[in-house]
Design an enzyme around this catalytic site. Structure first.
Site, PDB file in Angstrom:
ATOM      1  N   LYS A 146      26.372  22.214  62.121  1.00 31.25           N
ATOM      2  CA  LYS A 146      27.605  21.926  62.760  1.00 31.25           C
ATOM      3  C   LYS A 146      27.972  20.529  62.165  1.00 31.25           C
ATOM      4  CE  LYS A 146      29.700  21.636  67.355  1.00 31.25           C
ATOM      5  NZ  LYS A 146      30.284  20.307  67.092  1.00 31.25           N
ATOM      6  N   ALA A 165      26.693  13.223  73.991  1.00 28.14           N
ATOM      7  CA  ALA A 165      25.871  13.865  75.135  1.00 28.14           C
ATOM      8  C   ALA A 165      26.335  13.581  76.225  1.00 28.14           C
ATOM      9  CB  ALA A 165      24.384  13.154  74.901  1.00 28.14           C
ATOM     10  N   LYS A 211      26.082  32.214  65.092  1.00 29.97           N
ATOM     11  CA  LYS A 211      26.928  32.962  65.349  1.00 29.97           C
ATOM     12  C   LYS A 211      26.383  34.626  64.971  1.00 29.97           C
ATOM     13  CE  LYS A 211      30.426  29.704  63.179  1.00 29.97           C
ATOM     14  NZ  LYS A 211      30.921  29.362  62.189  1.00 29.97           N
ATOM     15  N   GLU A 269      35.737  22.465  58.378  1.00 37.68           N
ATOM     16  CA  GLU A 269      35.791  21.105  58.815  1.00 37.68           C
ATOM     17  C   GLU A 269      36.070  20.181  57.677  1.00 37.68           C
ATOM     18  OE1 GLU A 269      35.074  21.158  61.888  1.00 37.68           O
ATOM     19  OE2 GLU A 269      34.331  19.455  62.451  1.00 37.68           O
TER      20      GLU A 269
HETATM   21  S1  IVH Z   1      32.689  27.477  64.421  1.00 39.11           S
HETATM   22  C1  IVH Z   1      35.105  29.773  67.586  1.00 39.11           C
HETATM   23  N1  IVH Z   1      31.126  26.360  62.780  1.00 39.11           N
HETATM   24  O1  IVH Z   1      32.591  22.310  66.111  1.00 39.11           O
HETATM   25  C2  IVH Z   1      34.528  28.779  67.165  1.00 39.11           C
HETATM   26  N2  IVH Z   1      32.332  25.128  64.101  1.00 39.11           N
HETATM   27  O2  IVH Z   1      32.483  22.700  69.144  1.00 39.11           O
HETATM   28  C3  IVH Z   1      34.798  28.392  65.733  1.00 39.11           C
HETATM   29  N3  IVH Z   1      32.332  22.402  63.947  1.00 39.11           N
HETATM   30  O3  IVH Z   1      36.232  22.845  66.602  1.00 39.11           O
HETATM   31  C4  IVH Z   1      34.231  27.367  65.089  1.00 39.11           C
HETATM   32  N4  IVH Z   1      30.639  22.962  62.052  1.00 39.11           N
HETATM   33  O4  IVH Z   1      35.386  21.434  64.703  1.00 39.11           O
HETATM   34  C5  IVH Z   1      32.175  26.239  63.813  1.00 39.11           C
HETATM   35  N5  IVH Z   1      29.691  25.358  61.316  1.00 39.11           N
HETATM   36  C6  IVH Z   1      30.638  25.377  62.047  1.00 39.11           C
HETATM   37  C7  IVH Z   1      31.016  24.033  62.951  1.00 39.11           C
HETATM   38  C8  IVH Z   1      32.010  24.034  63.473  1.00 39.11           C
HETATM   39  C9  IVH Z   1      31.479  22.022  62.989  1.00 39.11           C
HETATM   40  C10 IVH Z   1      33.039  22.079  64.854  1.00 39.11           C
HETATM   41  C11 IVH Z   1      34.589  22.483  64.874  1.00 39.11           C
HETATM   42  C12 IVH Z   1      34.650  23.257  66.253  1.00 39.11           C
HETATM   43  C13 IVH Z   1      33.797  22.292  66.953  1.00 39.11           C
HETATM   44  C14 IVH Z   1      33.200  22.985  68.312  1.00 39.11           C
END
Ligand code: IVH
Length: 706
Positions: A130, A47, A303, A187
């Site tokens: 995430k 944060a 997304k 991840e």
């Molecule tokens: S999408 C172009 N989906 O969050 C974006 N990222 O802050 C592609 N992450 O570098 C990433 N869970 O390490 C995506 N379900 C998820 C995710 C995720 C974790 C992480 C990832 C990324 C970071 C971005």
């Protein structure tokens, strides 16, 4: 952690203040990036980190002309570490923009619709947790896993192929019929149960205990020996892709489904939502199940589902316009403050710690919280017996936000900070002065080396990774040895005499709890290995106040040998004006450091400790590596400006220094060379005006033969 200075609202900043603030933020964010991405040891909560980035962006939006060439908004993470071979990503690995409030999510969906000129038309989004791990790119050619890389700075990551091959969730071979080139991204993470077990094993072996599953996952993946990774229970969720020679689907959902068909593990909480309301509803569902998932998540990612729309939306600097991460708020809870305990640091700083009635905050049991210093206690007016609001954000130590005044017991009295150290000597406590001579917030024990608390902290520092880095000795072992009646370790030299005092036959150690014959033998071997040490590590390990790693390196380089450094330090301590002047002339060394060195070496007790330690370093103290003098740039002053595309700023700087050059931040008549990348502005103009030689990044690489 100190409370940040009050901030001037962005709208009230003058251009000069804005410029200074942007410089400060760039440096601060870079430090945090390096700690998070390279050292797997974040210094602040997510944060707080996000807040820094947001402020930086807000200032840049208000003063676009002041945007720095090394602006954090143009960068993702930190460059790859030196240990692994580098892999350039075929498609950059980017980051996500954050949303915090529901309104941010509404705004995000509106932006998407406006950008695509969709009016009120329905836009479908995927929503999924995430995952709090580290992202990884898996490249398959002809259906075979050929390379795996961490994100690194987004453009170049670390080659961790062998390590990734040990993760059971990652298929080594894909089914027939997949496109020739497939890059699956996702991840790497560690589950809670596995994390707890791993830490248990680490603790038993006297190895590093990880602060949280994310750090454990990162530390496990980035092992130079893949066999160590194989023994670590890592897992992988697939959620994105890089280069693809053909697309198996036209939607985000379809792509991830295809990955599942190919044998990847995908997150079971991935859904398709057709409105903002559905997104937010899924967010709440995920938030509610957070504690029972068995792995850490820190938000929900949305997304745009249609890939043709993703394509049209594209990217803004470091993140896609078609996705956003809706973060969970920092977790709070109320509990009772039982006591305030004073901890004594290596330099005698007294830190008050709140001892709490254990309470679960976001799935983690919290029983301690930092109170920083006496001023903070006074500000909160927190008293023993109070009901307090505790916050846990990310990895940082929980904090006390405030007191629930209505619940204060009648007998609660204001807290009085002790005037003597809690150590057995009860030495008087002084209020520290700041650099300007004003009264600081920190209270310090004046006992120095006589104080057993400080001595223990000092030993801890001595064996730490950046100092003597003695494997197998951590906090627990120091505590154990310090007060051990048979084999006490009270000062660094005592570590080196352990084997001898144990009569070399492991008799005593072997019988001690947690010390088998092999682990004792291993420990002695690890200690013996450090009888040879580099000068800079030794200087750092001495634990002189204000002498951190960088300062130690400067001193080591300037004096070259232990004998020279020691003589200079003793002379400074004796008040030798010339020695002081010479020290002052060293790059990055100023009055504060010199005073600290003087004080340290004026203390008879310290001199004896150092002497006894050096006697034990029978393998010798390696002289500092001298900057090269026979290179094209030796002795030159260089300024880097604009964006570097092949090297990170840090890398370029380190390289220049290795080659004997001095790197400066501003162009002046003393500058010999300016290396300018795209976006170079005033510094480049100044260089031209002064007739300073200017080259680009490729020429720099050619010149330095990287
Ligand atoms: S999408 C172009 N989906 O969050 C974006 N990222 O802050 C592609 N992450 O570098 C990433 N869970 O390490 C995506 N379900 C998820 C995710 C995720 C974790 C992480 C990832 C990324 C970071 C971005």
């Amino acid at each position: 952690m100190p409370r940040p200075a009050p901030q001037i609202p962005v709208d009230d900043l003058t251009p000069a203040q804005a410029e200074a603030e942007l410089a400060r933020l760039a440096a601060e964010i870079a430090t945090h990036d390096a700690a998070y991405y390279r050292e797997d040891a974040p210094l602040v909560s997510d944060a707080d980190y996000d807040a820094l980035r947001r402020r930086n962006l807000a200032i840049e939006i208000r003063f676009p002309e002041l945007k720095r060439p090394d602006s954090p908004s143009e960068r993702v993470g930190a460059g790859p570490s030196e240990k692994f071979a580098k892999v350039r990503h075929a498609v950059p690995m980017l980051s996500l923009d954050n949303a915090f409030a529901d309104q941010d999510v509404v705004d995000f969906a509106d932006r998407v619709r406006r950008f695509l000129r969709l009016g009120e038309a329905e836009v479908a989004f995927t929503a999924e947790p995430k995952i709090d791990g580290l992202s990884c790119n898996l490249r398959y050619e002809g259906g075979r896993l050929v390379s795996a890389a961490t994100r690194g700075d987004g453009l170049e990551g670390e080659n961790v192929t062998l390590n990734v091959k040990t993760i059971p969730d990652v298929p080594g071979v894909l089914p027939r019929g997949v496109p020739e080139i497939v890059e699956v991204r996702g991840e790497v993470y560690m589950g809670h149960a596995e994390f707890a077990k791993l830490n248990e094993r680490q603790r038993e072996a006297g190895d590093k205990v990880f602060a949280n599953p994310r750090n454990a996952a990162a530390g496990s993946l980035r092992q130079l020996d893949w066999r160590i990774t194989a023994a670590r229970p890592l897992r992988f969720f697939a959620y994105a892709w890089g280069e693809m020679s053909a697309m198996p689907a036209e939607t985000q959902m379809g792509m991830v489904q295809a990955f599942a068909d190919w044998g990847f593990v995908i997150n079971p909480l991935l859904v398709l939502a057709r409105s903002t309301e559905e997104l937010l509803a899924h967010y709440r569902r995920i938030e509610a199940s957070r504690a029972s998932l068995g792995y850490d998540i820190d938000g929900v990612v949305y997304k745009v589902d249609r890939l043709d729309w993703q394509q049209r939306l594209g990217f803004v600097s470091r993140s896609p316009r078609w996705a956003v991460a809706h973060k969970f708020p920092a977790e709070k809870a109320t509990t009772i403050l039982r006591d305030i305990e004073i901890q004594v640091g290596r330099t005698g700083a007294l830190t008050p710690v709140a001892k709490l009635e254990p309470v679960t905050v976001g799935g983690v049991v919290v029983s301690n919280a930092t109170l920083h210093n006496p001023d903070e206690i006074a500000r909160l007016d927190v008293r023993k017996g109070d009901t307090v609001v505790v916050q846990r954000a990310g990895d940082v130590i929980p904090q006390i936000l405030g007191v629930v005044e209505g619940l204060r017991p009648a007998e609660a009295v204001p807290y009085v900070f002790p005037s003597v150290c809690p150590c057995p000597l009860h030495t008087p406590v002084v209020r520290e002065e700041t650099a300007t001579g004003a009264e600081g917030a920190v209270r310090r024990c004046t006992g120095e080396f006589a104080c057993p608390f400080q001595r223990q902290e000092h030993l801890r520092h001595f064996v730490s990774r950046r100092a003597f880095d003695i494997e197998g000795i951590g906090e627990k072992q120091i505590e154990f040895f310090f007060s051990d009646p048979d084999l006490p370790v009270k000062e660094p030299a005592d570590l080196f005499t352990l084997a001898e005092r144990d009569a070399g036959n492991l008799r005593k150690l072997k019988d001690k709890e947690g010390f088998g014959a092999t682990s004792a033998a291993k420990l002695f071997a690890a200690i013996d290995e450090r009888r040879t040490i580099s000068l800079e590590r030794l200087v750092y390990a001495l634990g002189i106040r204000n002498v951190g790693e960088t300062t130690a390196r400067s001193l080591a380089r300037a004096y070259g040998s232990w004998e020279a450094f020691h003589a200079a330090a003793v002379a400074v301590a004796a008040g030798d004006g010339q020695a002081r002047e010479e020290m002052d002339a060293i790059d990055q060394i100023g009055e504060t450091v010199i005073d600290s060195i003087g004080r340290y070496f004026a203390e008879e007790h310290n001199l004896r400790i150092v002497e006894r330690l050096v006697e034990q370093l029978t393998g010798g103290i390696r002289d500092a590596e001298q900057p090269k003098s026979d290179t094209a740039v030796a002795g030159k002053t260089i300024v880097f400006t604009g964006t570097l595309e092949k090297l990170t700023r840090e890398e370029a700087k380190a390289q220049a220094e290795r080659l004997g050059a001095k790197v400066s931040g501003s162009v002046s008549a003393k500058t010999d060379l300016v290396v300018a990348g795209p976006g170079a502005g005033s510094k480049l103009a100044k260089a031209r005006e002064l007739g300073v030689a200017v080259i680009d990044e490729d020429q720099w690489i050619a010149l330095t033969g990287r």
